[in-house]
Design a protein around this motif. Structure first.
Motif, PDB file in Angstrom:
ATOM      1  N   LEU A   1       0.817  -1.218   0.000  1.00 37.26           N
ATOM      2  CA  LEU A   1       0.000   0.000   0.000  1.00 37.26           C
ATOM      3  C   LEU A   1       0.847   1.264   0.000  1.00 37.26           C
ATOM      4  N   ALA A   2       2.068   1.171   0.550  1.00 39.95           N
ATOM      5  CA  ALA A   2       2.882   2.375   0.723  1.00 39.95           C
ATOM      6  C   ALA A   2       3.182   3.107  -0.592  1.00 39.95           C
ATOM      7  N   PRO A   3       3.760   2.452  -1.626  1.00 35.66           N
ATOM      8  CA  PRO A   3       4.111   3.225  -2.826  1.00 35.66           C
ATOM      9  C   PRO A   3       2.936   3.935  -3.494  1.00 35.66           C
ATOM     10  N   PRO A   4       1.801   3.253  -3.782  1.00 36.03           N
ATOM     11  CA  PRO A   4       0.722   3.989  -4.456  1.00 36.03           C
ATOM     12  C   PRO A   4       0.059   5.038  -3.569  1.00 36.03           C
TER      13      PRO A   4
ATOM     14  N   VAL B   1       7.586   4.493  -9.378  1.00 39.42           N
ATOM     15  CA  VAL B   1       7.699   3.765  -8.117  1.00 39.42           C
ATOM     16  C   VAL B   1       6.309   3.399  -7.591  1.00 39.42           C
ATOM     17  N   SER B   2       5.359   4.321  -7.716  1.00 35.00           N
ATOM     18  CA  SER B   2       3.990   4.037  -7.278  1.00 35.00           C
ATOM     19  C   SER B   2       3.373   2.889  -8.074  1.00 35.00           C
ATOM     20  N   TYR B   3       3.691   2.827  -9.380  1.00 35.35           N
ATOM     21  CA  TYR B   3       3.111   1.799 -10.243  1.00 35.35           C
ATOM     22  C   TYR B   3       3.725   0.415 -10.010  1.00 35.35           C
ATOM     23  N   TYR B   4       5.039   0.343  -9.768  1.00 38.34           N
ATOM     24  CA  TYR B   4       5.742  -0.935  -9.839  1.00 38.34           C
ATOM     25  C   TYR B   4       6.388  -1.412  -8.548  1.00 38.34           C
ATOM     26  N   ALA B   5       6.736  -0.510  -7.629  1.00 42.89           N
ATOM     27  CA  ALA B   5       7.511  -0.928  -6.459  1.00 42.89           C
ATOM     28  C   ALA B   5       6.713  -1.818  -5.507  1.00 42.89           C
TER      29      ALA B   5
END
Length: 425
Positions: free
Chosen positions: A158-161, A261-265
């Motif tokens: 949940l953190a990146p997005p 980073v939001s899309y893939y991490a």
């Protein structure tokens, strides 16, 4: 009439047991979300507070050292205060500390806030181990701890997005304020929901006798504890490197921005959650099929460690393959981690579970702190990520070999073991 009453009570007890497991899973998810706020938001923070690689590594060090110390002290505190009061105080502390990050104006304030966050979060997993020991029978404990450990993935996924959305709409300070508010809401939920332990979880008179005699010095002196601490030291040296440096690696080496980073991490962290659950489930399944506790735990630990070296390939492949190799490593790491943190509840009586879990977690956090500084030192002096990935790819294998060769047979502690310890002191 009596048998009918038992049939009515038993489903209710099972519902309560797994409800508490779900609560602790949520707490662990919040914990990992909170510790990911800084790594994910780092590129935005650097526009306000300039930070180089060495300073970034010191921020992780300032989290992990108090985290390690309070892991051990927090575990002992939980054995004294009990699970309900202990976890309530721990969670309230770290939620306020997380919110304090949003007030930072310089590197020193960030270090202080990071230190306070580490102090609070140190007691989370010892509390989880106590809940499992209090409420869950032996043959289901690795499944329960696997579910709880999957909370690390939920928070990290949940953190990146979510942080990315807040960064793009409200700025980096709001990330920390919102995360702290969620933690305080959980504290209120816990305070009105959790109650005392299911005393039936103390399985035998022999275990109760051990509980009455086992001191902290006894615990520290045990070979099994020392081996588990070392194994966690090795594995978490790798894990905290992945956890704190993966977003920065994607920013610095793979050219990702906040949106990428939001899309893939989140993908490797999702894999870690699956690994946590499946590792615990597989070990519980082996135990239910009549395999010994020793085999059921060591087999899955060894299988998890075997695939960790795939991370060595990350610097040499396209980004899609790199994310896949990260996902395999994260899957195996959390399968490993859930089982390592189940072992204190497997082996020790309830009155010692917090202390043993705390010492094991202390070893892991110290390993992460030391290697994080080493990583920052090497990167700031021109060494590449390739060397670092090669080194951390060996750590779980070293930890497993220590368990296999030095840890002895994994089984519940008995009074005969205590007498042997006393004779050695």
């Amino acid at each position: 009439m009596l048998s009918e009453a038992k049939r009515t009570i038993q489903p209710k007890l099972i519902e309560v047991q797994w409800y508490f497991v779900a609560m602790v899973t949520a707490a662990i998810a919040i914990s990992y979300f909170d510790r990911q706020t800084l790594p994910v938001a780092i590129s935005a923070i650097q526009r306000t507070i300039p930070l180089n690689d060495q300073q970034f590594s010191w921020l992780q060090f300032s989290f992990l050292i108090p985290y390690a110390l309070l892991y051990a002290a927090g575990g002992r505190m939980l054995d004294v205060l009990g699970t309900r009061r202990g976890l309530l105080l721990i969670m309230l502390w770290w939620s306020i500390a997380c919110a304090l990050h949003g007030l930072a104006m310089n590197f020193a304030f960030l270090m202080l806030a990071r230190c306070l966050l580490g102090m609070g979060e140190g007691g989370a997993f010892p509390a989880a181990a106590r809940v499992v020991a209090e409420w869950i029978p032996l043959h289901q404990r690795s499944t329960a701890m696997g579910i709880i450990n999957a909370g690390t993935a939920i928070g990290s996924v949940l953190a990146p997005p979510l942080i990315g959305i807040v960064l793009l709409t409200s700025g980096w300070r709001m990330v920390f304020f919102a995360a702290g508010a969620v933690g305080i809401a959980w504290v209120i939920w816990w305070s009105v929901s959790y109650r005392g332990s299911n005393t039936a979880s103390i399985d035998t008179l022999d275990a109760r006798l051990v509980a009455q005699q086992l001191s902290f010095l006894d615990i520290v002196s045990m070979r099994k504890v020392q081996v588990l601490v070392f194994a966690k030291f090795m594995s978490d040296s790798a894990w905290y490197f992945y956890l704190f440096w993966l977003p920065k690696y994607l920013y610095d080496v793979r050219g990702f921005d906040v949106k990428h980073v939001s899309y893939y991490a989140w993908i490797p962290y999702a894999a870690s959650g699956v690994g946590s659950f499946l590792g615990g489930w597989l070990s519980s399944n082996l135990l239910s099929r009549g395999r010994s506790l020793d085999f059921s735990r060591k087999f899955v630990l060894g299988l998890s460690a075997l695939f960790m070296p795939v991370v060595m390939l990350v610097p040499h492949v396209p980004v899609g393959w790199a994310l896949m190799f990260f996902s395999i490593a994260f899957f195996c790491q959390q399968s490993w981690s859930g089982l390592i943190m189940t072992l204190p509840a497997d082996i020790f009586p309830l009155s010692a579970v917090g202390s043993v879990s705390g010492l094991v977690g202390f070893g892991g956090a110290i390993g992460g702190a030391i290697f994080g500084v080493v990583a920052g030192f090497l990167l700031s002096r021109g060494f590449g990520y390739g060397m670092l990935f090669f080194i951390v790819g060996t750590f779980h294998l070293i930890g497993f070999l220590a368990i296999l060769l030095l840890g002895g047979r994994l089984q519940p502690l008995r009074t005969s073991d205590l007498l042997q310890i006393e004779s050695q002191l």
